[in-house]
Design a protein around this motif. Sequence first.
Motif, PDB file in Angstrom:
ATOM      1  N   PHE A  70       2.136 -12.533   9.640  1.00 52.39           N
ATOM      2  CA  PHE A  70       0.678 -12.541   9.787  1.00 52.39           C
ATOM      3  C   PHE A  70      -0.025 -13.325   8.675  1.00 52.39           C
ATOM      4  CE2 PHE A  70      -3.537 -10.639   9.145  1.00 52.39           C
ATOM      5  CZ  PHE A  70      -4.060 -10.778  10.422  1.00 52.39           C
ATOM      6  N   ARG A 125       6.424  -8.371   3.522  1.00 53.54           N
ATOM      7  CA  ARG A 125       5.148  -9.003   3.853  1.00 53.54           C
ATOM      8  C   ARG A 125       4.489  -9.543   2.583  1.00 53.54           C
ATOM      9  NH1 ARG A 125       0.685  -5.393   6.848  1.00 53.54           N
ATOM     10  NH2 ARG A 125       0.699  -4.360   4.835  1.00 53.54           N
ATOM     11  N   PRO A 169       6.485  -0.912  13.921  1.00 52.41           N
ATOM     12  CA  PRO A 169       6.552  -0.005  12.765  1.00 52.41           C
ATOM     13  C   PRO A 169       6.865   1.434  13.141  1.00 52.41           C
ATOM     14  CG  PRO A 169       4.698  -1.469  12.526  1.00 52.41           C
ATOM     15  CD  PRO A 169       5.302  -1.764  13.874  1.00 52.41           C
ATOM     16  N   SER A 170       6.393   1.885  14.324  1.00 47.96           N
ATOM     17  CA  SER A 170       6.631   3.289  14.684  1.00 47.96           C
ATOM     18  C   SER A 170       8.107   3.558  14.937  1.00 47.96           C
ATOM     19  CB  SER A 170       5.813   3.655  15.919  1.00 47.96           C
ATOM     20  OG  SER A 170       6.094   2.766  16.964  1.00 47.96           O
ATOM     21  N   ARG A 204      10.189   0.823   6.692  1.00 50.33           N
ATOM     22  CA  ARG A 204       8.777   0.424   6.648  1.00 50.33           C
ATOM     23  C   ARG A 204       8.425  -0.107   5.263  1.00 50.33           C
ATOM     24  NH1 ARG A 204       6.153   5.693   9.541  1.00 50.33           N
ATOM     25  NH2 ARG A 204       7.489   5.570  11.352  1.00 50.33           N
ATOM     26  N   ASN A 250       4.288  -8.713  11.811  1.00 47.62           N
ATOM     27  CA  ASN A 250       3.763  -8.150  10.572  1.00 47.62           C
ATOM     28  C   ASN A 250       4.057  -9.072   9.402  1.00 47.62           C
ATOM     29  OD1 ASN A 250       2.536  -5.322  10.170  1.00 47.62           O
ATOM     30  ND2 ASN A 250       3.907  -5.069  11.911  1.00 47.62           N
ATOM     31  N   PHE A 279       0.827  -1.198   0.000  1.00 50.15           N
ATOM     32  CA  PHE A 279       0.000   0.000   0.000  1.00 50.15           C
ATOM     33  C   PHE A 279       0.862   1.250   0.000  1.00 50.15           C
ATOM     34  CE2 PHE A 279      -2.610  -3.327   1.645  1.00 50.15           C
ATOM     35  CZ  PHE A 279      -3.911  -3.002   1.296  1.00 50.15           C
ATOM     36  N   SER A 284       0.432   3.745   1.876  1.00 45.26           N
ATOM     37  CA  SER A 284       0.670   4.113   3.274  1.00 45.26           C
ATOM     38  C   SER A 284       1.402   3.004   4.020  1.00 45.26           C
ATOM     39  CB  SER A 284      -0.649   4.397   3.949  1.00 45.26           C
ATOM     40  OG  SER A 284      -1.469   3.247   3.880  1.00 45.26           O
ATOM     41  N   TYR A 285       1.837   1.980   3.317  1.00 48.67           N
ATOM     42  CA  TYR A 285       2.492   0.784   3.872  1.00 48.67           C
ATOM     43  C   TYR A 285       1.504  -0.131   4.585  1.00 48.67           C
ATOM     44  CZ  TYR A 285       6.292   4.127   3.369  1.00 48.67           C
ATOM     45  OH  TYR A 285       7.125   5.098   2.910  1.00 48.67           O
ATOM     46  N   ALA A 286       0.584   0.474   5.374  1.00 49.26           N
ATOM     47  CA  ALA A 286      -0.427  -0.305   6.101  1.00 49.26           C
ATOM     48  C   ALA A 286       0.187  -1.448   6.893  1.00 49.26           C
ATOM     49  CB  ALA A 286      -1.504  -0.828   5.146  1.00 49.26           C
ATOM     50  N   LEU A 287       1.245  -1.129   7.637  1.00 52.98           N
ATOM     51  CA  LEU A 287       1.778  -2.128   8.570  1.00 52.98           C
ATOM     52  C   LEU A 287       0.898  -2.125   9.811  1.00 52.98           C
ATOM     53  CD1 LEU A 287       5.568  -1.286   8.286  1.00 52.98           C
ATOM     54  CD2 LEU A 287       4.259  -3.001   7.041  1.00 52.98           C
ATOM     55  N   TYR A 288       0.790  -3.287  10.454  1.00 54.73           N
ATOM     56  CA  TYR A 288      -0.022  -3.356  11.661  1.00 54.73           C
ATOM     57  C   TYR A 288       0.762  -2.713  12.800  1.00 54.73           C
ATOM     58  CZ  TYR A 288      -1.827  -6.956   8.573  1.00 54.73           C
ATOM     59  OH  TYR A 288      -2.281  -7.627   7.488  1.00 54.73           O
ATOM     60  N   PRO A 289       0.292  -1.583  13.319  1.00 53.23           N
ATOM     61  CA  PRO A 289       1.111  -0.844  14.286  1.00 53.23           C
ATOM     62  C   PRO A 289       1.265  -1.550  15.622  1.00 53.23           C
ATOM     63  CG  PRO A 289      -0.987   0.257  13.933  1.00 53.23           C
ATOM     64  CD  PRO A 289      -0.931  -0.888  12.978  1.00 53.23           C
ATOM     65  N   HIS A 290       0.360  -2.476  15.917  1.00 55.87           N
ATOM     66  CA  HIS A 290       0.430  -3.119  17.227  1.00 55.87           C
ATOM     67  C   HIS A 290       1.265  -4.401  17.191  1.00 55.87           C
ATOM     68  CE1 HIS A 290      -2.777  -4.826  14.910  1.00 55.87           C
ATOM     69  NE2 HIS A 290      -2.931  -5.829  15.746  1.00 55.87           N
ATOM     70  N   MET A 291       1.854  -4.698  16.033  1.00 49.62           N
ATOM     71  CA  MET A 291       2.650  -5.915  15.943  1.00 49.62           C
ATOM     72  C   MET A 291       4.100  -5.552  15.631  1.00 49.62           C
ATOM     73  SD  MET A 291       0.307  -8.344  13.566  1.00 49.62           S
ATOM     74  CE  MET A 291      -1.479  -8.380  13.685  1.00 49.62           C
TER      75      MET A 291
END
Lengths: 390, 297
Positions: free
Chosen positions: A98, A146, A131-132, A139, A95, A81, A83-90
């Motif tokens: 998944f 992924r 990711p943050s 990223r 990531n 994507f 926006s990368y759309a990485l899962y921020p909570h993982m």
Amino acid sequence: MSAVRFEGVSKLFGPVIAVNELTLDIADGEFLVLVGPSGCGKTTSLRMLAGFERPTYGTVYIDGEPVNTKMPKDRDLAMVFQSYALYPHMTVLKNLSFGLKVRREKRDSIRSQVDDVAKMLDIDMLLERRPSELSGGQRQRVALGRALLRRPKAFLMDEPLSNLDAALRVQMRAEIKRLHERFGITTVYVTHDQIEAMTMGSRIALMNDGLLQQCAAPEEIYDRPANLFSASFIGSPTMSMAPGRLCSEDGVPAIEWLGTRTQVSGEHAAALKRLERESELTIGVRAEDLRWVDDAPASHAVRLSATVDVVEPLGSETLVVAHVADRPLTARFPPRSGVGSGDKVELALHPAHLHLFDARTEQNVLSVGSDQAHTSTPTDNEAALASERS
Amino acid sequence: MSASTEQAPLTPPIAVKPPSPSPNRYKRLTAGTVSANGLLIVLGAAFLVPLLWLVFASFDKTATASLRLPNLSLIHYKHELTGTNLKPFWNSFYIAAVSTIVTTVVALFAGYALSRRHIPFKRTFMLVVLFMSGLPVTILLVPTYQLFVRFNWLDSKFYTSLFIAATSLPFAIWLIKNFIDQVPIELEEAAQIDGAGNFTTMTRVVVPLALPGIIATSMITFIGAWGAFVIPLVLDSNPADTPGSIAIYQFLTANGQVNFGDLAAYSILFAIPVIAIYLLVSRKLSGAFTFAGGIKT
């Protein structure tokens, strides 16, 4: 690896036609770039392929199988994507794994696959981070990883490089191209950047206002733009345009433009004979085909008198915007040519380098009456590529 | 020409200190500040004095309705924490827990659908939900009572909890919908294309990301249900099911005389879970969970 086919696909959002009757074949293993200005329908087309949007009309095929009603999860595609759309909570590790986890692969095999891909993309030391805590380029690599891990039928990329800075973009461009060459997975790549399109695609599908304008190899689009839009969108600096009119000189077709007459020959002449007399034309010329007289080869027989307006030295060359009969044309001058704004210069060009468009239909006169000039089939193109490689 | 060059000749050559804010500024007494502060003191006292009484009385062996230094003793607390007096706490907890679980789960799915799906008249529906969350529960009680009689649900802790859940649902839906709105849709799309179905996407991506909101919502629901008074009073008259809120009320009316010490101690014990949850929620929410890094904005 799979072939993808759009057949008469249209997408309407209320009264807005986002994609209009798109018919497009993407060969197995091909790198197709969907390019066009914003709002041209390229992203919508990609989302229909991904399964996030359902076509209003027409059918999307993957491997010859219609997928209109298939859920995204059942299409076996991977997407990167914008926006990368990485899962921020993982973490990066989670990531990456998944997709394999939800497909119930074995834990050991997931870990080894993740390690392989992470090493290949140089992100193996980031696996425990979130990711943050990553930079934009990192990223982007995770997002790529992924997608790669899944070994999908096709990669979908939605402007994956547009959030990176210029240097990183060039680097990632090469990296994505290398990955494609290595794995040979069918890739559909959406971008608005014509340089990305030219450098990455084995074919380019150029869209505007929901309509496919031209689909061909990069060089072919560059050398033989099918219409005015293709001509002005692809190429930097933009092709200079001037109005003109068809006329005849002793039976030889000629064009009247910029206050002069230019005789044309070869395929242009043959094409012009099919047009009505006195047809209005739009004439395009690329900067590298418009030279300074002092620098031009002898074959550039057509001369234009111009007044220099803007001089843009680029180091290896100098772009000069010069006015001919009040029309700005961009010409390529040698470096350190010494011309300045307001100077009178002679420009030279070869008539075979002109691009002639019917002013009414905006189509290239070469493609009028012969549809095959419009698109090349993927098989032709793949064959050409294959012979190039060997 | 800029203002500074224009004014340059007017400025004296020796730098003059600009008038700094007077250090007396906040000490100056005017009629306005005196009356404002006076009013605030009176208001503060109106809140604090009863609280002070509550604390003093709870430790006072011979507590009365008047505020005075306590005759220190823990007898009231001992009294409340033994035997049958503990039962109402359990009942309150049961009611609050059941209604919190039901409300949160239902609100999660409703909020998700309202946030993500295309639903006709969604806006109208959301406004109705908002309106209903402000509806006083007393309006619903008479028809609900009849309904409970009809289905033979009266005097049941479980069905009472369900009704409390129903009354707290509109606000919970509204809250959770807004929290789910904050979760970028691309993350769900990424999960779907990774091969996750709707349920996996929900449990593995949406719920973890909306978790602070979901926790806040469930805690607000818990606090509301913990203090519920009118609904259990009307729907569940079984003495064994009496929740803490009604038990306090019974201290006031039992035997015609009030045991102020017990009442105060009980009130404080009853308030502790709520205060604890408030502290937890405020910490959890001020620890601001963000979506940073997930998507580029």
